[in-house]
Write a protein that holds these residues in place. Structure first.
Motif, PDB file in Angstrom:
ATOM      1  N   CYS A   1       1.054  -1.248   0.169  1.00  0.00           N
ATOM      2  CA  CYS A   1      -0.133  -0.088   0.149  1.00  0.00           C
ATOM      3  C   CYS A   1       0.910   1.293   0.052  1.00  0.00           C
ATOM      4  O   CYS A   1       1.608   1.410   0.905  1.00  0.00           O
ATOM      5  CB  CYS A   1      -0.869   0.032   1.338  1.00  0.00           C
ATOM      6  SG  CYS A   1      -1.970   1.563   1.478  1.00  0.00           S
TER       7      CYS A   1
ATOM      8  N   CYS B   1      -0.222   3.470   3.350  1.00  0.00           N
ATOM      9  CA  CYS B   1      -0.007   3.245   4.876  1.00  0.00           C
ATOM     10  C   CYS B   1       1.305   2.501   4.851  1.00  0.00           C
ATOM     11  O   CYS B   1       1.890   1.959   5.990  1.00  0.00           O
ATOM     12  CB  CYS B   1      -1.086   2.653   5.537  1.00  0.00           C
ATOM     13  SG  CYS B   1      -1.352   1.135   4.670  1.00  0.00           S
TER      14      CYS B   1
ATOM     15  N   CYS C   1      -7.033  -0.745  -0.046  1.00  0.00           N
ATOM     16  CA  CYS C   1      -6.353  -1.211   1.123  1.00  0.00           C
ATOM     17  C   CYS C   1      -6.930  -1.864   2.247  1.00  0.00           C
ATOM     18  O   CYS C   1      -7.964  -1.180   2.591  1.00  0.00           O
ATOM     19  CB  CYS C   1      -5.241  -0.224   1.406  1.00  0.00           C
ATOM     20  SG  CYS C   1      -4.189  -0.687   2.909  1.00  0.00           S
TER      21      CYS C   1
ATOM     22  N   CYS D   1      -5.910   0.774   5.588  1.00  0.00           N
ATOM     23  CA  CYS D   1      -6.080   2.395   5.675  1.00  0.00           C
ATOM     24  C   CYS D   1      -7.479   2.510   4.884  1.00  0.00           C
ATOM     25  O   CYS D   1      -7.944   3.584   4.923  1.00  0.00           O
ATOM     26  CB  CYS D   1      -4.969   3.063   5.341  1.00  0.00           C
ATOM     27  SG  CYS D   1      -4.606   2.798   3.441  1.00  0.00           S
TER      28      CYS D   1
HETATM   29 ZN   LIG Z   1      -3.065   1.346   3.218  1.00  0.00          ZN
END
Ligand SMILES: [Zn+2]
Length: 445
Positions: free
Chosen positions: A93, A96, A118, A121
């Motif tokens: 990701c 994050c 994701c 997050c």
């Molecule tokens: Zn993420």
């Protein structure tokens, strides 16, 4: 919360409370899926490893022991196929910075596309397309971090056996068929570890590689498969909680001709904790090719030369310890009170007995201390004079200690003590000078 989570939660909490397993670096918030064995855990695991070593090495004339180093020549991992093939497709990701397996069921949409979300997050379109990620831990040998000095923490102990097979064969004057056994740490940078000590990044293996003449491998494979199941049942694991799983052609590893897992029904489901594999001559032929050294075997009787086939039995020491813990765990009612008990086979129990003075006066502590000092020279035993006798028994039930020895008012008169059996709760009156013999006999049974 499901009942499976519940049992595991209780087991994890008991393991910490009683000193079996602690989270690594706990005061710093812990290190992901790395665990430390406490005073009771290290004894339990050591007893399992010693039992394995005795049955695999000492009790057999056709198996030798080995302790190869964790660090090996980097070419070993090229030959074994780990550099090219020991990978998982992963996605990152970009928002994050978390990393996931590409097949993580929590990911919605297609990673790399704008619709993918994701799971941590919740950002959309932040997941990269899958990339191959090697599971070996990389480190640097020598003072300079340069490419030439990249080495790996071994992802399995088996390769240390293969590269030493001729050394062991010649120095021990063994003949094929024969095996090499090893217990040691291995490391895999797993992306989705979990279930307590079941899947960890640092773990200990108990591996045996058995070298046989090609053509006899099928027969040896079956013998070792049966032998390993028999050993586990002898360890006291309930047979109805154990089963084989045969690998389908799709499941077979690149080196394997035939493979069976031994699975246990954990509170979180059936999972593999030992494997029996027919690795054919894959590893030896690859090492012969990559090292340029001849690794074939000369049969002095028939003058035949051949590259042996290998039957591998590969068990996780941590996983076997978790199997033993899960299988021993029981909750029951005793005289209207709930008790938690670990019903370890006495030979595996971390503590063999605990010694209690009933009260801390009237000469009882002195006699109890003297008995404890005598027993300590023979067994791992524990002394406890804190709290009511009922509380002390229950603490030892939770530790899985098979025998509780109590020094009471009668003891100081006639030099006898009571011995309480963890499982039957029956109490025997035993002469103090016969205690060692009594325990030796009970622990052997
Ligand atoms: Zn993420």
């Amino acid at each position: 919360m499901s009942s499976a989570d519940n049992v595991m939660d209780k087991l994890v909490s008991l393991a910490k409370r009683r000193g079996f397993v602690f989270q690594s670096s706990e005061i710093y918030g812990g290190l992901g899926s790395v665990w430390d064995y406490g005073p009771l855990g290290v004894e339990l695991k050591k007893n399992i490893k010693e039992r394995w070593w005795r049955s695999m090495v000492h009790a057999r004339e056709d198996i030798e022991g080995l302790d190869a180093a964790i660090l090996m020549h980097p070419k070993v991992w090229e030959a074994s196929g780990h550099i090219a093939g020991f990978t998982d497709p992963l996605v990152d990701c970009k928002h994050c910075k978390n990393r996931f397996r590409a097949d993580d069921p929590r990911i919605k949409g297609t990673p790399g596309q704008p619709d993918a979300q994701c799971p941590v997050c919740g950002t959309k379109g932040s997941l990269t397309a899958p990339r191959q990620f090697n599971l070996m831990f990389k480190t640097f040998m020598g003072p300079v971090e340069e490419q030439a000095a990249v080495i790996f923490l071994r992802p399995e102990t088996a390769q240390g056996i293969y590269v030493n097979y001729l050394n062991v064969l010649q120095s021990s004057r063994q003949k094929i068929p024969f095996g090499i056994a090893q217990i040691g740490k291995a490391f895999r940078n797993e992306i989705t570890p979990g279930n307590f000590t079941f899947r960890t990044r640092e773990f200990e293996q108990m591996e045996m590689q058995f070298f046989v003449k090609p053509g006899t491998d099928g027969e040896w494979f079956e013998r070792w498969r049966d032998e390993r199941m028999r050993w586990l049942v002898e360890l006291g694991i309930r047979p109805e909680k154990l089963r084989f799983h045969q690998h389908t052609p799709q499941e077979l590893a690149h080196y394997a001709k035939e493979a069976y897992d031994i699975e246990y029904e954990f509170p979180f489901g059936w999972h593999e904790f030992e494997g029996i594999h027919n690795r054919s001559d894959f590893d030896l032929s690859r090492h012969q090719q990559f090292s340029g050294k001849k690794l074939d075997y000369l049969d002095a009787g028939t003058n035949e030369r051949y590259l042996p086939y290998v039957i591998e039995t590969s068990a996780g020491a941590d996983r076997t310890a978790l199997v033993v813990l899960c299988d021993a765990y029981a909750e029951e009612e005793v005289a209207g009170e709930k008790r938690v008990v670990l019903r370890f086979q006495p030979s595996l129990a971390p503590l063999k007995a605990a010694v209690f003075p009933l009260v801390n006066k009237d000469g009882m502590p002195e006699l109890a201390r003297r008995l404890y000092d005598g027993l300590r020279r023979h067994f791992n035993v524990f002394y406890d004079d804190g709290g009511s006798i009922g509380r002390r028994y229950r603490r030892q039930d939770e530790a899985g200690t098979p025998f509780g020895i109590t020094v009471d008012g009668q003891s100081t008169q006639d030099q006898t003590v009571t011995v309480r059996d963890r499982d039957t709760l029956k109490q025997d009156r035993v002469a103090a000078d016969r205690l060692v013999d009594y325990l030796v006999q009970k622990l052997a049974g």
